[in-house]
Scaffold this motif. Structure first.
Motif, PDB file in Angstrom:
ATOM      1  N   TYR A   1       1.649  -5.405   4.100  1.00 55.23           N
ATOM      2  CA  TYR A   1       2.820  -5.226   3.441  1.00 55.23           C
ATOM      3  C   TYR A   1       2.586  -5.444   1.680  1.00 55.23           C
ATOM      4  O   TYR A   1       2.848  -4.722   1.109  1.00 55.23           O
ATOM      5  CB  TYR A   1       3.953  -6.176   3.776  1.00 55.23           C
ATOM      6  CG  TYR A   1       5.359  -6.273   2.988  1.00 55.23           C
ATOM      7  CD1 TYR A   1       6.169  -5.084   3.310  1.00 55.23           C
ATOM      8  CD2 TYR A   1       5.422  -6.748   1.838  1.00 55.23           C
ATOM      9  CE1 TYR A   1       7.524  -4.962   2.640  1.00 55.23           C
ATOM     10  CE2 TYR A   1       6.673  -6.563   1.069  1.00 55.23           C
ATOM     11  CZ  TYR A   1       7.529  -5.683   1.342  1.00 55.23           C
ATOM     12  OH  TYR A   1       8.534  -5.252   0.580  1.00 55.23           O
TER      13      TYR A   1
ATOM     14  N   GLN B   1       2.210  -2.899  -0.997  1.00 54.52           N
ATOM     15  CA  GLN B   1       3.021  -3.230  -2.282  1.00 54.52           C
ATOM     16  C   GLN B   1       2.341  -3.012  -3.565  1.00 54.52           C
ATOM     17  O   GLN B   1       2.663  -2.345  -4.572  1.00 54.52           O
ATOM     18  CB  GLN B   1       3.676  -4.437  -2.155  1.00 54.52           C
ATOM     19  CG  GLN B   1       4.883  -4.746  -2.998  1.00 54.52           C
ATOM     20  CD  GLN B   1       5.597  -6.128  -2.784  1.00 54.52           C
ATOM     21  OE1 GLN B   1       4.929  -7.119  -2.550  1.00 54.52           O
ATOM     22  NE2 GLN B   1       6.796  -6.105  -2.617  1.00 54.52           N
ATOM     23  N   GLN B   2       1.009  -3.768  -3.520  1.00 53.39           N
ATOM     24  CA  GLN B   2       0.258  -3.656  -4.668  1.00 53.39           C
ATOM     25  C   GLN B   2      -0.329  -2.322  -5.023  1.00 53.39           C
ATOM     26  O   GLN B   2      -0.313  -1.895  -6.014  1.00 53.39           O
ATOM     27  CB  GLN B   2      -1.081  -4.538  -4.197  1.00 53.39           C
ATOM     28  CG  GLN B   2      -0.773  -5.882  -4.215  1.00 53.39           C
ATOM     29  CD  GLN B   2      -0.427  -6.525  -5.505  1.00 53.39           C
ATOM     30  OE1 GLN B   2      -1.013  -6.152  -6.656  1.00 53.39           O
ATOM     31  NE2 GLN B   2       0.788  -7.245  -5.559  1.00 53.39           N
TER      32      GLN B   2
ATOM     33  N   GLN C   1       1.705   0.269  -4.653  1.00 48.38           N
ATOM     34  CA  GLN C   1       2.707   0.865  -4.967  1.00 48.38           C
ATOM     35  C   GLN C   1       3.130   2.151  -4.076  1.00 48.38           C
ATOM     36  O   GLN C   1       3.845   3.191  -4.478  1.00 48.38           O
ATOM     37  CB  GLN C   1       2.737   1.528  -6.447  1.00 48.38           C
ATOM     38  CG  GLN C   1       2.717   0.559  -7.216  1.00 48.38           C
ATOM     39  CD  GLN C   1       4.158  -0.355  -7.449  1.00 48.38           C
ATOM     40  OE1 GLN C   1       5.265   0.097  -7.846  1.00 48.38           O
ATOM     41  NE2 GLN C   1       4.041  -1.533  -7.327  1.00 48.38           N
ATOM     42  N   ASN C   2       2.878   1.936  -2.806  1.00 44.55           N
ATOM     43  CA  ASN C   2       3.255   2.940  -1.636  1.00 44.55           C
ATOM     44  C   ASN C   2       4.766   3.042  -1.641  1.00 44.55           C
ATOM     45  O   ASN C   2       5.530   2.132  -1.459  1.00 44.55           O
ATOM     46  CB  ASN C   2       2.811   2.701  -0.261  1.00 44.55           C
ATOM     47  CG  ASN C   2       2.614   3.602   0.697  1.00 44.55           C
ATOM     48  OD1 ASN C   2       3.825   3.650   1.410  1.00 44.55           O
ATOM     49  ND2 ASN C   2       1.707   4.372   0.998  1.00 44.55           N
ATOM     50  N   PRO C   3       5.261   4.396  -1.785  1.00 44.62           N
ATOM     51  CA  PRO C   3       6.741   4.683  -1.662  1.00 44.62           C
ATOM     52  C   PRO C   3       7.511   4.180  -0.418  1.00 44.62           C
ATOM     53  O   PRO C   3       8.752   3.983  -0.566  1.00 44.62           O
ATOM     54  CB  PRO C   3       6.667   6.059  -2.306  1.00 44.62           C
ATOM     55  CG  PRO C   3       5.611   6.693  -1.594  1.00 44.62           C
ATOM     56  CD  PRO C   3       4.665   5.647  -1.943  1.00 44.62           C
TER      57      PRO C   3
ATOM     58  N   ILE D   1       7.355   1.453   0.745  1.00 44.46           N
ATOM     59  CA  ILE D   1       7.557  -0.026   0.605  1.00 44.46           C
ATOM     60  C   ILE D   1       7.960   0.094  -0.800  1.00 44.46           C
ATOM     61  O   ILE D   1       9.270  -0.992  -0.653  1.00 44.46           O
ATOM     62  CB  ILE D   1       6.125  -0.731   0.526  1.00 44.46           C
ATOM     63  CG1 ILE D   1       5.283  -0.578   1.961  1.00 44.46           C
ATOM     64  CG2 ILE D   1       6.399  -2.283   0.265  1.00 44.46           C
ATOM     65  CD1 ILE D   1       6.354  -1.148   3.274  1.00 44.46           C
ATOM     66  N   CYS D   2       7.960   0.620  -1.736  1.00 41.10           N
ATOM     67  CA  CYS D   2       8.144   0.282  -3.040  1.00 41.10           C
ATOM     68  C   CYS D   2       9.417   1.307  -3.481  1.00 41.10           C
ATOM     69  O   CYS D   2      10.085   1.056  -4.588  1.00 41.10           O
ATOM     70  CB  CYS D   2       7.045   0.368  -3.996  1.00 41.10           C
ATOM     71  SG  CYS D   2       5.743  -0.718  -3.844  1.00 41.10           S
TER      72      CYS D   2
END
Length: 225
Positions: free
Chosen positions: A48, A52-53, A55-57, A59-60
């Motif tokens: 996760y 998040q780092q 910037q996978n959409p 997740i973000c």
């Protein structure tokens, strides 16, 4: 009228509860699952944070492209190789990065036959399942001074004494060797259990059964108009 008196409610509630229990149990088996016939691990806290780092959409949030699908499937793959490790000599570190690059090209290349809209829908459903038991809470309005990850790790470590992670002889985290490498669904269940042990009357949200109750209640109220 009680919800239990509405035709079909009890049967659908029982089926939903059974499916949710099976999904929660599966999180503790350390077994992979599949997305569009691609083998993936259950998402861990480490996965996760990495997504998040990046910037996978999924997740973000934001528009989803084909490369985002390839990225999340590669990171979740049981065949993923972490390109960086602790304590390696320069030559071994270069060899590991080269191996990771070759493996990534090999695995990502196998995704070429996946249909975009099907994968997008399946991955979104997978992420929803991984986060189904995530704690909810209001924003206090203050500026955060720590990562939410730090809060999760401290909460579980304080209760169980588990480490954040365990590094093996190869310089890499040991699978399930710490909180960072536990599947998110199991982490969230541990958090729920800790909350209830501290406060047996705490209100715990169950998204699926709550959504089912809202559906039947709205259907009943429409019938009263």
């Amino acid at each position: 009228m009680f919800l239990s008196q509405i035709p079909g409610f009890n049967e659908e509630l029982a089926a939903t509860t059974r499916a949710t229990t099976e999904s929660r149990d599966f999180a503790f088996l350390n077994l992979p699952t599949r997305i569009c016939d691609v083998e993936v691990n259950l998402m861990t806290l480490r996965h996760y944070i990495r997504l998040q780092q990046l910037q996978n959409p999924f997740i973000c949030g934001g528009p989803i492209l084909a490369r985002d699908i390839a990225q999340i499937l590669w990171i979740l793959s049981p065949y993923y190789i972490e390109p960086f490790a602790f304590g390696l000599s320069p030559s071994l570190a270069r060899a590991r990065r080269a191996l990771a690059t070759r493996r990534r090209r090999e695995i990502v290349g196998s995704f070429s036959g996946i249909e975009f809209s099907e994968a997008k829908e399946a991955i979104a459903a997978y992420v929803d399942l991984m986060l189904a038991d995530a704690p909810t809470g209001g924003n206090s309005g203050t500026v955060p001074v720590t990562s939410p990850t730090a809060v999760i790790i401290e909460f579980i470590a304080e209760a169980y004494g588990w480490p954040q992670e365990t590094i093996g002889a190869d310089g890499l985290p040991v699978p399930r060797g710490g909180i960072l490498d536990l599947p998110l669904p199991s982490i969230y269940q541990h958090i729920r259990r800790i909350i209830l042990l501290k406060n047996p009357t705490a209100a715990i949200v169950d998204r699926k059964t709550d959504a089912l109750k809202r559906k039947y209640l709205q259907h009943f109220l429409k019938g009263q108009k």
